[in-house]
Design a protein around this motif. Structure first.
Motif, PDB file in Angstrom:
ATOM      1  N   LEU A 111       4.477  22.440  -1.860  1.00 26.04           N
ATOM      2  CA  LEU A 111       4.034  21.132  -1.385  1.00 26.04           C
ATOM      3  C   LEU A 111       2.522  21.143  -1.211  1.00 26.04           C
ATOM      4  O   LEU A 111       1.955  22.145  -0.760  1.00 26.04           O
ATOM      5  CB  LEU A 111       4.719  20.784  -0.056  1.00 26.04           C
ATOM      6  N   THR A 170       3.077  11.792   3.193  1.00 29.86           N
ATOM      7  CA  THR A 170       3.116  11.641   1.732  1.00 29.86           C
ATOM      8  C   THR A 170       4.248  12.416   1.067  1.00 29.86           C
ATOM      9  O   THR A 170       4.541  12.187  -0.112  1.00 29.86           O
ATOM     10  CB  THR A 170       1.774  12.085   1.112  1.00 29.86           C
ATOM     11  N   GLY A 171       4.875  13.349   1.794  1.00 26.62           N
ATOM     12  CA  GLY A 171       5.961  14.099   1.185  1.00 26.62           C
ATOM     13  C   GLY A 171       6.518  15.141   2.130  1.00 26.62           C
ATOM     14  O   GLY A 171       5.933  15.417   3.176  1.00 26.62           O
ATOM     15  N   GLU A 223       9.430  18.840   2.159  1.00 28.88           N
ATOM     16  CA  GLU A 223      10.403  19.732   1.520  1.00 28.88           C
ATOM     17  C   GLU A 223      11.242  20.373   2.605  1.00 28.88           C
ATOM     18  O   GLU A 223      10.730  20.663   3.699  1.00 28.88           O
ATOM     19  CB  GLU A 223       9.719  20.825   0.697  1.00 28.88           C
ATOM     20  N   GLY A 273      -1.007  18.498  -0.042  1.00 27.86           N
ATOM     21  CA  GLY A 273      -1.408  17.264   0.616  1.00 27.86           C
ATOM     22  C   GLY A 273      -2.720  17.433   1.357  1.00 27.86           C
ATOM     23  O   GLY A 273      -3.338  18.502   1.330  1.00 27.86           O
ATOM     24  N   LEU A 304      11.551  10.227   1.298  1.00 28.17           N
ATOM     25  CA  LEU A 304      10.483   9.829   2.218  1.00 28.17           C
ATOM     26  C   LEU A 304      10.715   8.414   2.746  1.00 28.17           C
ATOM     27  O   LEU A 304      10.629   8.157   3.942  1.00 28.17           O
ATOM     28  CB  LEU A 304       9.133   9.920   1.507  1.00 28.17           C
ATOM     29  N   SER A 352      11.572   5.822  -2.442  1.00 26.63           N
ATOM     30  CA  SER A 352      11.682   7.177  -2.998  1.00 26.63           C
ATOM     31  C   SER A 352      13.129   7.593  -3.265  1.00 26.63           C
ATOM     32  O   SER A 352      13.357   8.661  -3.827  1.00 26.63           O
ATOM     33  CB  SER A 352      11.052   8.188  -2.030  1.00 26.63           C
TER      34      SER A 352
END
Length: 274
Positions: free
Chosen positions: A145, A267-268, A270, A147, A192, A196
């Motif tokens: 990941l 933004t994301g 995992e 960011g 998210l 998404s």
């Protein structure tokens, strides 16, 4: 025949993690040649690995590693067969060492080919340690990941790990990032936000909702409208920014982040679990 000393045996044990007697036998067979002895031990590991190829590796630990400025992170799981091995200090150290290497790679395939201590690859080390420990070891998950700022969380049992990305780093974000990472661990969102969620999941949820409504006797011309309402509930329960915040269920995770700083966005994320 080369003379094998206790110091030689100890040296090989430290190099490989194999048992003392296994190291002594390997050195005797290799006539004192350390490289050959390591190869012998690895071959032993390969035999054990082949024998256990059909065994389940359903225990293990999750490890998260990040670069210094927390803009890139990697999360891996080192899997084994029993909880006893998963709690072993040397096993956890091995997982941490693998994590340090994994941080330099973008996918599991390249990571497995990477050098471990310069002598063997990660994949070869796994086979070697399978022989040493006597259980099938494997890298289960591999997640990357990136960011503006990353937060992470590993549950106390080391079986669940998460990473969450934000678009920027601002003062005080560390606590917020940790809270949101805990949210991902606890509530396991599938995406998210609603945009998404994969279309096939949306289609499936709508189909399920309509079938439920038919079974309840709802008229066919009302199914689409009611199913859309059920879909909104699904998004609220299963997408990160719309989920009720675990520390205060009167607000959503998105609201929690907005209250902290309206300029900051998730933004994301995992999530990896054994």
């Amino acid at each position: 025949m080369a003379k094998i000393t206790a110091a030689d045996v100890n040296k090989l044990r430290k190099m490989t993690g194999a048992g003392m007697m296994d190291c002594k036998k390997a050195l005797v067979e290799a006539e004192g040649d350390f490289e050959k002895a390591i190869e012998i031990l690895r071959k032993k590991g390969q035999k054990v690995a082949a024998k256990r190829a059909d065994r389940e590796s359903t225990e293990g630990v999750v490890v998260v590693k990040m670069n210094d400025d927390k803009t890139r992170g990697v999360m891996i799981s080192l899997n084994c067969e029993t909880d006893f091995v998963a709690k072993n200090e040397d096993f956890i150290k091995l997982a941490q060492a693998f994590g340090d290497i994994a941080l330099n790679y973008d996918n599991k395939e390249d990571f497995l080919k990477a050098a471990f201590d310069g002598n063997v690859s990660v994949e070869e080390k796994l086979i070697e340690q399978t022989g040493v420990i006597g259980e099938k070891l494997q890298i289960g998950g591999f997640k990357v990941l990136e960011g503006g700022y990353l937060g992470s969380y590993v549950h106390s049992n080391k079986k669940i790990g998460t990473m969450v990305a934000f678009d920027k780093k601002v003062d005080g974000i560390e606590e917020v990032a940790h809270d949101v990472a805990m949210q991902v661990a606890a509530m396991s969102p599938i995406a998210l936000d609603e945009n998404s969620v994969p279309q096939e999941i949306i289609d499936k949820e709508l189909e399920i909702a309509k079938e439920q409504l038919r079974n309840e006797g709802k008229p066919e011309n009302m199914l689409d409208k009611i199913a859309q309402g059920k879909l909104k509930k699904f998004f609220k329960e299963n997408t990160l920014v719309n989920q009720a915040f675990i520390k205060d269920n009167k607000k959503s995770v998105g609201d929690y982040v907005k209250e902290f700083n309206p300029e900051v966005k998730i933004t994301g994320f995992e999530r990896l679990a054994i």
